[in-house]
Design a protein around this motif. Structure first.
Motif, short mmCIF file in Angstrom:
data_model
loop_
_atom_site.label_atom_id
_atom_site.label_comp_id
_atom_site.label_asym_id
_atom_site.label_seq_id
_atom_site.Cartn_x
_atom_site.Cartn_y
_atom_site.Cartn_z
N PHE A 1 36.94 32.44 11.79
CA PHE A 1 38.22 32.65 12.46
C PHE A 1 38.47 34.15 12.53
CE2 PHE A 1 38.42 28.49 10.44
CZ PHE A 1 38.85 27.69 11.49
N PHE A 2 38.31 34.70 13.72
CA PHE A 2 38.45 36.13 13.90
C PHE A 2 39.89 36.57 13.61
CE2 PHE A 2 34.80 35.14 16.66
CZ PHE A 2 33.88 36.06 16.18
N ASP A 3 40.01 37.67 12.88
CA ASP A 3 41.33 38.19 12.49
C ASP A 3 41.77 39.25 13.50
OD1 ASP A 3 43.62 38.75 11.08
OD2 ASP A 3 42.63 40.01 9.59
N LEU A 4 42.38 38.79 14.58
CA LEU A 4 42.85 39.69 15.63
C LEU A 4 44.14 40.38 15.19
CD1 LEU A 4 40.89 37.76 17.16
CD2 LEU A 4 42.34 38.08 19.17
N ALA A 5 44.21 41.69 15.36
CA ALA A 5 45.43 42.43 15.03
C ALA A 5 46.54 42.05 16.00
CB ALA A 5 45.16 43.93 15.11
N PRO A 6 47.80 42.16 15.57
CA PRO A 6 48.92 41.74 16.43
C PRO A 6 48.94 42.42 17.80
CG PRO A 6 49.66 42.09 14.17
CD PRO A 6 48.25 42.58 14.24
N GLN A 7 48.52 43.68 17.85
CA GLN A 7 48.58 44.41 19.12
C GLN A 7 47.43 44.10 20.07
OE1 GLN A 7 47.95 45.72 16.17
NE2 GLN A 7 46.25 47.18 16.25
N GLU A 8 46.42 43.40 19.58
CA GLU A 8 45.26 43.09 20.42
C GLU A 8 45.57 41.97 21.40
OE1 GLU A 8 42.46 44.53 20.71
OE2 GLU A 8 42.20 45.73 18.90
N ARG A 9 44.98 42.07 22.60
CA ARG A 9 45.04 40.94 23.53
C ARG A 9 44.26 39.76 22.96
NH1 ARG A 9 43.89 41.54 29.69
NH2 ARG A 9 44.77 39.45 29.50
N ARG A 10 44.69 38.57 23.34
CA ARG A 10 44.07 37.36 22.82
C ARG A 10 42.92 36.94 23.73
NH1 ARG A 10 46.47 39.37 18.76
NH2 ARG A 10 46.92 37.84 17.17
N TRP A 11 41.67 37.23 23.31
CA TRP A 11 40.51 36.85 24.10
C TRP A 11 39.29 36.66 23.20
CZ3 TRP A 11 36.23 40.06 23.88
CH2 TRP A 11 36.45 41.40 23.51
N GLU A 12 38.33 35.96 23.74
CA GLU A 12 37.05 35.73 23.09
C GLU A 12 36.06 35.40 24.19
OE1 GLU A 12 35.20 32.99 19.42
OE2 GLU A 12 37.08 32.42 20.41
N LEU B 1 31.38 32.27 29.15
CA LEU B 1 32.79 31.88 29.15
C LEU B 1 33.66 32.91 28.46
CD1 LEU B 1 34.90 29.62 29.76
CD2 LEU B 1 34.45 28.79 27.43
N GLY B 2 34.77 33.24 29.12
CA GLY B 2 35.81 34.03 28.51
C GLY B 2 37.05 33.18 28.30
N LEU B 3 37.57 33.16 27.06
CA LEU B 3 38.84 32.48 26.75
C LEU B 3 39.91 33.55 26.61
CD1 LEU B 3 37.98 29.82 23.98
CD2 LEU B 3 38.17 29.46 26.43
N ILE B 4 40.87 33.52 27.50
CA ILE B 4 41.95 34.52 27.51
C ILE B 4 43.26 33.76 27.49
CG2 ILE B 4 42.90 36.53 28.73
CD1 ILE B 4 40.22 36.57 30.34
N SER B 5 44.24 34.28 26.77
CA SER B 5 45.50 33.55 26.71
C SER B 5 46.67 34.51 26.53
CB SER B 5 45.50 32.56 25.55
OG SER B 5 45.63 33.23 24.31
N SER B 6 47.87 33.96 26.68
CA SER B 6 49.07 34.69 26.31
C SER B 6 49.13 34.80 24.79
CB SER B 6 50.32 34.01 26.88
OG SER B 6 50.31 32.62 26.64
N SER B 7 50.02 35.64 24.30
CA SER B 7 49.97 36.04 22.89
C SER B 7 50.25 34.92 21.91
CB SER B 7 50.96 37.19 22.66
OG SER B 7 52.28 36.78 22.99
N GLN B 8 50.96 33.86 22.33
CA GLN B 8 51.32 32.82 21.37
C GLN B 8 50.10 32.09 20.82
OE1 GLN B 8 54.47 30.23 22.52
NE2 GLN B 8 54.62 29.30 20.52
N LEU B 9 49.02 32.07 21.59
CA LEU B 9 47.80 31.43 21.11
C LEU B 9 47.03 32.46 20.27
CD1 LEU B 9 47.09 28.49 21.66
CD2 LEU B 9 45.37 29.27 23.28
N ARG B 10 47.37 32.51 19.02
CA ARG B 10 46.94 33.61 18.14
C ARG B 10 45.48 33.54 17.74
NH1 ARG B 10 49.14 34.38 11.88
NH2 ARG B 10 47.76 36.10 11.31
N GLY B 11 45.00 32.35 17.36
CA GLY B 11 43.71 32.23 16.71
C GLY B 11 42.53 32.25 17.65
N ARG B 12 41.39 32.73 17.15
CA ARG B 12 40.11 32.68 17.86
C ARG B 12 39.03 32.32 16.85
NH1 ARG B 12 43.24 32.82 21.30
NH2 ARG B 12 43.16 33.82 23.34
#
Length: 671
Positions: free
Chosen positions: A264-275, A285-296
């Motif tokens: 489970f990647f630990d994305l910093a709060p300021q980072e965009r949510r993508w993988e 495949l790129g998974l991109i989302s709005s900020s509420q979807l926190r986890g990757r």
């Protein structure tokens, strides 16, 4: 000229295993997987979320565990969204699965899919299948609806955009979830907006993870904007690690991992949510989302015999590459947490899927360079402003009424509406997500009749004293519901039927604290009350005996519990579900001879079930008859619903066939 975008509803013939009937047993047993170990090194929010909100069981959902390994061509409704850049195919009848996502520029399928759908025991209700993008709600695990139809329709917006809407009432958390998928005419990404509405007057634990299966080759790499991750192992541990230096390997290359693991990647709060997951050409495949979807997350099966065996088991496609990994996005940092969804509130976010199209040299270079390049390409593919605009569109469209219905989901949402109306409880505006009365089936009919028989009696709050005389006894049901209000209706008045007593016992059992002998003593008494009624139907009498057996075992009376389960098998000898459960518990509690006696009394159609054969071998081994156990295993046993991480067949072979190599067909070890 603007490129065209289309939505086509068609039929897709898929080679698919038969799902089979749902289990007739109420799901009062605890979930197989408990919370992972929460150590002192984890942040407080993760530790707190991992300790809170776990579901005790899957009640009132029945298990889906009667599938086999045989398959046939099956016609499924498919909804295809297509423009000049992307072609996406959804399967609404299988949990709304996004089954295919083709990037037209490269001509590549971005998702792992096979030419056959095979069910296996990996989901909360048992049945699950690999491939595509799956949407999971409720509690940790693959969703209760993953192998069930969702209500599905076409919504046409005032701007002329066609939207595929899929929705359902989640019976575990008693919320409504909604998926809106659309593909703008000039877009290189597919958008999916998710909304969860909590119509209850209490906060509910919430969980959501979107799970994408991606093709895995030796050149596949997964990239997310983080330098560390929370890694889990199948021994139940969770630790903070650097994924690029994990036990001496760079685990961001899935094929380099020797065993199964989650990161489970630990994305910093300021980072965009993508993988992103990229291949040798940088496509993937790129998974991109709005900020509420926190986890990757990255999940790998592991490059060992067991990992490969599982992938073959899940993707039994002739001539196809069966190797795959998973990249996922979720509400929380890890999959072991639940978040509080407040009473009366709703959450909404947007996900987007497309080809990240990275430079393969940069994607395969240093982690810092790969992440920086990935962030640049993600921004070019879909800017943060474009995500915000898509979320605004989704919010504006969320309550638009469907224009054309495609697939009907379950009738439980319609029954829930009727229940709340009768009880004068709040419900949600169904304009955008209607639960049509026409969706009610025989499963809901007895419960609807119970509501109508008590019209004007049920008030808010539900108090036993508020219930007057039931107009007619409860006629029984093959389905189950939960809730104190249903219990009050079943126990109202003086004309309680035997079936009502059974269902009340089941409901109390499902919500009882299994660690409390007092609670289970009460449950056992309720089952005995139902069994005292001569009018209890044969199948219901078997369920009551089974419930009594479970309650007695939980309260410490193991011998009495095994006896009650034995009686349940005698009442309904063709019920393979009761036989499997009775044998499993008898062996586990030191009664292998009783398990063998149960098999001797069962009809051949039940004895030939793979799980029963394995349990027979295990019972022989525990009864000191290793040679009989070895004979069964050498003859070949295929357990269709072998649980992920279950090493029981391997362990038994090593016990009764010492010195002999474990056949590859039995090697499912995840470690």
């Amino acid at each position: 000229m603007t490129a065209a975008s289309s939505m086509t509803v068609t039929t897709r013939n898929v080679e698919m295993a038969t799902l089979g009937p749902e289990s007739p047993l109420p799901s009062v047993q605890p979930l197989l997987e408990g919370p992972y170990t929460v150590g002192d090194t984890l942040p407080a929010d993760i530790a707190g979320g991992a300790r809170w909100g776990h579901a005790a069981n899957m009640f009132p959902y029945p298990l889906q565990d009667a599938y086999t390994r045989e398959s046939s061509a099956t016609a499924l409704t498919a909804v295809v969204l297509e423009n000049d850049h992307v072609k996406a195919t959804f399967l609404p009848q299988l949990g709304g699965r996004l089954w295919s996502l083709i990037d037209k520029a490269s001509g590549k399928e971005l998702l792992h899919t096979g030419d056959r759908i095979q069910f296996a025991n990996l989901a909360l209700r048992n049945a699950w299948f690999a491939g595509g993008i799956e949407y999971n709600i409720g509690t940790r695990g693959h969703s209760p609806t993953t192998c069930s139809p969702l209500h599905s329709a076409i919504v046409r917006t005032p701007e002329g955009q066609e939207v595929l809407r899929m929705w359902e009432f989640d019976r575990l958390r008693e919320v409504v979830f909604q998926l809106d998928a659309w593909l703008p005419s000039d877009s290189k990404v597919l958008f999916v907006a998710v909304r969860i509405q909590n119509p209850n007057d209490v906060t509910v634990p919430m969980y959501w993870w979107s799970n994408a299966a991606i093709p895995q080759t030796p050149a596949t790499r997964v990239i997310a904007p983080a330098t560390r991750a929370y890694a889990t192992d199948y021994d139940g541990s969770m630790a903070i690690v650097e994924p690029t230096s994990f036990h001496g390997i760079d685990a961001t290359w899935p094929a380099r991992n020797p065993q199964a693991a989650d990161f489970f990647f630990d994305l910093a709060p300021q980072e965009r949510r993508w993988e992103v997951a990229v291949d040798c050409d940088g496509d993937g495949l790129g998974l991109i989302s709005s900020s509420q979807l926190r986890g990757r997350k990255l999940f790998v099966w592991g490059e060992n015999t067991g990992g490969h065996r599982w992938q073959e088991w899940l993707t039994p496609s002739d001539g196809a590459d069966r190797h795959y990994a998973e990249i996922q996005s979720g509400l929380s940092q890890t999959q072991f947490e639940h978040l509080p969804l407040p009473a009366g509130e709703s959450w909404q976010w947007v996900e987007a899927y497309g080809n990240a199209a990275l430079d393969p040299a940069l994607a395969g270079g240093s982690w810092k360079a790969a992440v920086a390049h990935g962030a640049q390409r993600v921004e070019e593919l879909l800017s943060e402003a474009a995500v915000d605009a898509a979320l605004a569109n989704a919010a504006a469209w969320a309550d638009l009424a469907p224009d054309e219905m495609l697939v009907a989901g379950s009738g439980w949402g319609a029954l829930e509406r009727e229940r709340r109306v009768a009880a004068k409880l709040d419900w949600l505006d169904e304009t955008g997500t209607p639960f049509a009365t026409e969706t009610l089936t025989a499963a809901q009919a007895p419960w609807l009749e119970l509501l109508r028989a008590n019209a004007g009696i049920v008030e808010k709050p539900f108090e036993p004293s508020a219930a007057a005389v039931v107009s007619q006894p409860f006629a029984g049901a093959e389905s189950f519901v939960r809730g104190l209000d249903w219990e009050d209706l079943l126990t109202a008045g003086r004309n309680k039927s035997a079936e009502a007593l059974l269902h009340h016992a089941v409901m109390v059992h499902a919500r009882a604290d299994g660690a409390s002998f007092g609670d289970m003593g009460t449950v056992a008494s309720l089952y005995r009350r139902a069994l005292a009624e001569c009018s209890l139907a044969t199948s219901s009498r078997a369920l009551a005996r089974r419930g009594l057996g479970l309650a007695l075992i939980s309260s410490g009376d193991v011998a009495g519990g095994i006896e009650a389960l034995t009686e349940a098998c005698a009442v309904d000898p063709s019920n393979r579900w009761i036989l499997v459960e009775a044998m499993t518990l008898a062996i586990a509690h030191g009664f292998p001879a009783q398990a063998l006696a149960l098999v001797e009394q069962a009809p051949k159609s039940v004895v030939d079930v793979g799980r029963v054969k394995f349990l027979s071998a295990l019972a022989h081994a525990r009864n000191g008859e290793a040679e009989f156990a070895a004979e069964i295993l050498r003859a070949g046993v295929e357990v269709f619903d072998l649980r992920e991480g279950e090493n029981s067949i391997t362990n038994l072979w090593q016990e009764v066939c010492p010195g002999e190599d474990v056949p590859r067909a039995y090697q499912f070890s995840m470690r």
